[in-house]
Design a protein around this motif. Structure first.
Motif, PDB file in Angstrom:
ATOM      1  N   PHE A 157      -5.088  -0.933   3.675  1.00 21.90           N
ATOM      2  CA  PHE A 157      -5.859  -0.363   4.775  1.00 21.90           C
ATOM      3  C   PHE A 157      -5.397  -0.939   6.117  1.00 21.90           C
ATOM      4  O   PHE A 157      -5.401  -0.244   7.134  1.00 21.90           O
ATOM      5  N   LEU A 158      -4.982  -2.200   6.111  1.00 16.85           N
ATOM      6  CA  LEU A 158      -4.466  -2.808   7.333  1.00 16.85           C
ATOM      7  C   LEU A 158      -3.173  -2.142   7.768  1.00 16.85           C
ATOM      8  O   LEU A 158      -3.010  -1.760   8.940  1.00 16.85           O
ATOM      9  N   VAL A 200      -1.561   4.662  11.604  1.00 18.27           N
ATOM     10  CA  VAL A 200      -2.374   5.737  12.208  1.00 18.27           C
ATOM     11  C   VAL A 200      -2.710   5.396  13.653  1.00 18.27           C
ATOM     12  O   VAL A 200      -2.672   6.265  14.539  1.00 18.27           O
ATOM     13  N   LEU A 201      -3.008   4.117  13.917  1.00 15.88           N
ATOM     14  CA  LEU A 201      -3.343   3.699  15.281  1.00 15.88           C
ATOM     15  C   LEU A 201      -2.174   3.930  16.227  1.00 15.88           C
ATOM     16  O   LEU A 201      -2.352   4.424  17.353  1.00 15.88           O
ATOM     17  N   THR A 240       2.197  -6.670  11.006  1.00 16.25           N
ATOM     18  CA  THR A 240       1.477  -5.881  10.005  1.00 16.25           C
ATOM     19  C   THR A 240       2.458  -5.074   9.156  1.00 16.25           C
ATOM     20  O   THR A 240       2.310  -4.975   7.925  1.00 16.25           O
ATOM     21  N   THR A 244       3.203  10.489   5.323  1.00 13.58           N
ATOM     22  CA  THR A 244       3.323   9.385   6.288  1.00 13.58           C
ATOM     23  C   THR A 244       4.719   9.330   6.893  1.00 13.58           C
ATOM     24  O   THR A 244       4.888   9.168   8.113  1.00 13.58           O
ATOM     25  N   PHE A 251      -1.795   0.887   6.795  1.00 19.31           N
ATOM     26  CA  PHE A 251      -1.944   2.299   7.133  1.00 19.31           C
ATOM     27  C   PHE A 251      -2.821   2.493   8.361  1.00 19.31           C
ATOM     28  O   PHE A 251      -2.617   3.436   9.133  1.00 19.31           O
ATOM     29  N   GLY A 252      -3.781   1.584   8.562  1.00 19.13           N
ATOM     30  CA  GLY A 252      -4.587   1.651   9.779  1.00 19.13           C
ATOM     31  C   GLY A 252      -3.741   1.452  11.026  1.00 19.13           C
ATOM     32  O   GLY A 252      -3.917   2.151  12.033  1.00 19.13           O
ATOM     33  N   CYS A 253      -2.789   0.517  10.951  1.00 15.15           N
ATOM     34  CA  CYS A 253      -1.898   0.272  12.092  1.00 15.15           C
ATOM     35  C   CYS A 253      -0.965   1.463  12.330  1.00 15.15           C
ATOM     36  O   CYS A 253      -0.696   1.828  13.474  1.00 15.15           O
TER      37      CYS A 253
END
Length: 369
Positions: free
Chosen positions: A150-151, A157-158, A276, A230, A153-155
């Motif tokens: 989650f860290l 997407v961010l 990350t 992705t 993929f969150g980065c």
């Protein structure tokens, strides 16, 4: 490496997604765009379709004997001696594969965040961490994946959201200015890395709990689709922001992070994003080492595989420091040789075992009838 407990199909699928996305999302966009131009996303679609076929093959092999690893399946149909001859090249290429991932880590650090740090220092620290992770076993890394996924993929997407103000959709055209040739060439490259590498997961599919084998196929396909989407999103975003430069600037996602400026509050976050993304490299190398140790244990009949973890890691470290001293040599190898080598050392043995297994399976069924 202690006695392993089975893991869930979701956990293995998360490891698979980490393995496929971890390093490729950083490395793939630039060389792919350099070869195929604005049609790079089409190359990804072609390579993804080939990846789907490979995944179908290894999942079908696992379906025929879900409790057996690749080595055990090979011995059951080919015999011990022939299996050893067929899978030793598999193990040797795994050695270089681990080394190649860490080489890329060192190059990434040297070109971006830690330009004055010697490559051997970065590589040594990474191999110590990777060795300790392999000692802990697949259960531990499977639990870690749930948090770090989650860290990461969150980065990703961010980055894609925060840089959206710089998107220029007109940069996506024309799609095929030089015809289909460059697109097919790029699909060959991206098939070699990362899609053909998924075959190594046939070694550890037997770790999944027996009652979850029916769900494994669905979860693995979903993971591969997420990986493909992705990579496509990263390539398209790089083209829309960087335009003609997207094929010349390495580590496109990191370059996009450098451009982020939001209300003069969120700026210069590329170091945080970069660290990350390094997690993806770490997970991929750790998974590869776990797979290699399991394969060596079964091929060589080792009783305690813990004894070979750090010697194998040291061999990989030496390979990473001595194999390619020039970045251009590594780029040429990945673009030209790696897809062919993967097909011969990874895919061909698995397909051979699959074909013989299917023939024996259907012959046994016909005898029973």
């Amino acid at each position: 490496m202690k006695q392993q407990e089975p893991i869930s199909s979701i956990q293995l699928s998360m490891l698979f997604l980490f393995f496929m996305t971890g390093s490729s999302v950083v490395i793939v966009p630039a060389p792919l765009t350099n070869i195929a131009g604005n049609g790079a996303w089409l190359s990804l679609l072609i390579a993804s379709a080939m990846g789907m076929l490979l995944l179908t093959a290894i999942l079908y092999l696992n379906r025929l004997a879900p409790e057996l690893s690749l080595v055990e399946q090979g011995r059951s149909v080919l015999g011990k001696g022939l299996t050893f001859l067929v899978l030793i090249p598999f193990a040797c290429v795994l050695l270089w594969n681990i080394s190649g991932v860490v080489i890329e880590i060192g190059i990434f650090f040297k070109n971006t965040m830690m330009k004055e740090t010697p490559t051997y220092a970065v590589s040594t620290l990474f191999f110590i961490m990777i060795g300790l992770t392999a000692m802990a076993g697949i259960e531990v890394i499977a639990r870690m994946a749930a948090v770090f996924m989650f860290l990461m993929f969150g980065c990703i997407v961010l980055i894609l959201i925060l840089v959206s103000s710089l998107y220029h959709p007109q940069y996506l055209l024309p799609i095929m200015p030089d015809g289909i040739g460059p697109i097919l060439n790029a699909s060959y490259v991206v098939y070699g890395f990362p899609f053909s590498e998924m075959v190594v997961f046939s070694v550890i599919l037997s770790y999944v709990r027996k009652d979850e084998n029916s769900q494994l196929r669905k979860h693995m396909y979903v993971a591969l689709v997420i990986n493909s989407l992705t990579l496509i999103a990263s390539v398209i975003s790089s083209i829309m922001v960087l335009g003609p430069l997207s094929g010349d600037l390495k580590y496109s996602l990191y370059q996009l992070a450098r451009l982020i400026s939001f209300q003069e509050v969120i700026e210069r976050i590329e170091s945080v994003i970069g660290i990350t993304l390094i997690v993806g490299f770490y997970f991929k190398a750790s998974i590869l080492l776990i797979i290699l140790i399991k394969m060596l244990k079964e091929l060589l009949g080792l009783k305690n595989e813990r004894l070979v973890v750090f010697p194998v890691a040291f061999i990989c470290l030496m390979l990473s420091l001595t194999t390619y001293t020039k970045e251009s040599q590594l780029d040429e190898f990945v673009k030209v040789t790696w897809p062919l080598l993967n097909s011969l050392a990874y895919t061909l043995p698995v397909l051979l075992i699959l074909v013989v297994t299917v023939i024996r399976y259907h012959s046994n069924r016909s005898k029973e009838q």
